[in-house]
Design an enzyme around this catalytic site. Structure first.
Site, PDB file in Angstrom:
ATOM      1  N   ASP A  32      -8.513   2.458   5.013  1.00  0.00           N
ATOM      2  CA  ASP A  32      -9.069   1.166   5.396  1.00  0.00           C
ATOM      3  C   ASP A  32      -9.807   0.671   4.176  1.00  0.00           C
ATOM      4  OD1 ASP A  32      -9.301  -0.772   7.571  1.00  0.00           O
ATOM      5  OD2 ASP A  32     -11.441  -0.536   7.221  1.00  0.00           O
TER       6      ASP A  32
ATOM      7  N   HIS B 197      -9.073   1.414  -6.351  1.00  0.00           N
ATOM      8  CA  HIS B 197      -9.976   2.052  -5.391  1.00  0.00           C
ATOM      9  C   HIS B 197      -9.229   3.126  -4.603  1.00  0.00           C
ATOM     10  CE1 HIS B 197      -8.093  -1.641  -4.237  1.00  0.00           C
ATOM     11  NE2 HIS B 197      -8.320  -1.503  -2.956  1.00  0.00           N
TER      12      HIS B 197
ATOM     13  N   LYS C  54       0.834  -1.205   0.000  1.00  0.00           N
ATOM     14  CA  LYS C  54       0.000   0.000   0.000  1.00  0.00           C
ATOM     15  C   LYS C  54       0.866   1.250   0.000  1.00  0.00           C
ATOM     16  CE  LYS C  54      -4.082  -1.357   2.579  1.00  0.00           C
ATOM     17  NZ  LYS C  54      -4.776  -1.104   3.823  1.00  0.00           N
TER      18      LYS C  54
ATOM     19  N   PHE D   2      -0.540  -7.421  -3.946  1.00  0.00           N
ATOM     20  CA  PHE D   2      -0.655  -7.993  -2.605  1.00  0.00           C
ATOM     21  C   PHE D   2      -2.111  -8.381  -2.360  1.00  0.00           C
ATOM     22  CE2 PHE D   2      -2.917  -4.563  -0.404  1.00  0.00           C
ATOM     23  CZ  PHE D   2      -2.717  -3.510  -1.270  1.00  0.00           C
TER      24      PHE D   2
HETATM   25  P1  IMP Z   1      -6.731  -3.001   5.499  1.00  0.00           P
HETATM   26  O1  IMP Z   1      -7.323  -1.867   4.749  1.00  0.00           O
HETATM   27  O2  IMP Z   1      -5.246  -2.874   5.644  1.00  0.00           O
HETATM   28  O3  IMP Z   1      -7.436  -3.300   6.768  1.00  0.00           O
HETATM   29  O4  IMP Z   1      -6.854  -4.290   4.559  1.00  0.00           O
HETATM   30  C1  IMP Z   1      -8.060  -4.791   4.106  1.00  0.00           C
HETATM   31  C2  IMP Z   1      -7.911  -6.101   3.353  1.00  0.00           C
HETATM   32  O5  IMP Z   1      -8.227  -5.858   1.972  1.00  0.00           O
HETATM   33  C3  IMP Z   1      -6.547  -6.783   3.375  1.00  0.00           C
HETATM   34  O6  IMP Z   1      -6.731  -8.178   3.421  1.00  0.00           O
HETATM   35  C4  IMP Z   1      -5.927  -6.375   2.052  1.00  0.00           C
HETATM   36  O7  IMP Z   1      -5.011  -7.324   1.590  1.00  0.00           O
HETATM   37  C5  IMP Z   1      -7.151  -6.302   1.158  1.00  0.00           C
HETATM   38  N1  IMP Z   1      -6.927  -5.311   0.105  1.00  0.00           N
HETATM   39  C6  IMP Z   1      -7.089  -3.968   0.205  1.00  0.00           C
HETATM   40  N2  IMP Z   1      -6.732  -3.360  -0.952  1.00  0.00           N
HETATM   41  C7  IMP Z   1      -6.336  -4.353  -1.778  1.00  0.00           C
HETATM   42  C8  IMP Z   1      -5.838  -4.341  -3.112  1.00  0.00           C
HETATM   43  O8  IMP Z   1      -5.634  -3.307  -3.766  1.00  0.00           O
HETATM   44  N3  IMP Z   1      -5.550  -5.543  -3.629  1.00  0.00           N
HETATM   45  C9  IMP Z   1      -5.723  -6.704  -2.943  1.00  0.00           C
HETATM   46  N4  IMP Z   1      -6.159  -6.768  -1.705  1.00  0.00           N
HETATM   47  C10 IMP Z   1      -6.469  -5.587  -1.114  1.00  0.00           C
END
Ligand code: IMP
Length: 195
Positions: free
Chosen positions: A68, A176, A12, A148
């Site tokens: 998030d 997004h 990220k 990822f």
């Molecule tokens: P958080 O926003 O760090 O809590 O992550 C939310 C979840 O969504 C995690 O499991 C991330 O790996 C997944 N996620 C968020 N954005 C992406 C993306 O761009 N590609 C793949 N997985 C994502």
């Protein structure tokens, strides 16, 4: 303007850096000297992104941006949603999360899904909150090694490759997070904060 990016996720952080370019002087959470993170106990993306940003802002006094995000599947009534990172349970990894997603969707014909990102910037006198989405569908198996999270099983609408098969530049132009960050840039420039 110096902004702390409140994430330990290198994927990220790289995506934020490549999208924001030289418009912001982004420093990582580690560079700000903070090793702990906020507990993500909110029930919405907005709440969680604000909790994460506010936690670091209160410790550093520096403008802090946090995101998030999650994945919402139509066949699962929007799940895993805010629980996307913990979908496979305690100690979940990207790999176990993907295994679980493919298993629960195994019998489903409706593969429609979307990534959702909420970003909150907390600074001295303002809080700004923006969101973005990316529509697509879930594959029946992993494809590709870039990116990822759920990238190997998500095909964005209008493409025939997964996010993990697409180049980073392509993903970063449609993601997004990109949509949310672009709204953030616009909100900041409307406030005339020299960004
Ligand atoms: P958080 O926003 O760090 O809590 O992550 C939310 C979840 O969504 C995690 O499991 C991330 O790996 C997944 N996620 C968020 N954005 C992406 C993306 O761009 N590609 C793949 N997985 C994502």
């Amino acid at each position: 303007m110096k902004i702390v990016l409140a994430t330990k996720n290198k994927g990220k952080a790289a995506e934020f850096a490549s999208i924001l370019g030289d418009k912001f002087e982004l420093i990582t959470q580690a560079e700000s000297g903070i090793t702990e993170s906020a507990e993500e106990n909110g029930t919405t993306y907005a709440e969680n992104s604000r909790l994460k940003a506010k936690f670091i802002f209160e410790k550093t006094g520096l403008p802090t941006m946090a995101d998030d995000s999650g994945l919402e599947c139509d066949a699962l009534d929007g799940a895993p949603g805010v629980y996307t990172a913990r979908f496979a349970g305690e100690g979940a990894t990207d790999s176990t999360n993907i295994d679980k997603l493919l298993a629960v969707l195994d019998e489903e014909e409706n593969r429609k899904a979307r990534f959702v990102a909420h970003i909150t910037l907390v600074m001295e006198n303002y809080e700004i909150h923006c969101e973005g989405t990316l529509d697509g569908e879930i594959t029946r198996g992993r494809r590709g090694t870039n990116g990822f999270g759920y990238d190997p099983v998500f095909i964005p609408e209008g493409y025939d490759k997964t996010l993990a098969e697409l180049d980073d530049e392509v993903k970063n132009s449609i993601s997004h997070r990109r949509k949310a960050i672009e709204k953030m840039q616009k909100a900041l420039s409307d406030l005339n904060l020299n960004v």
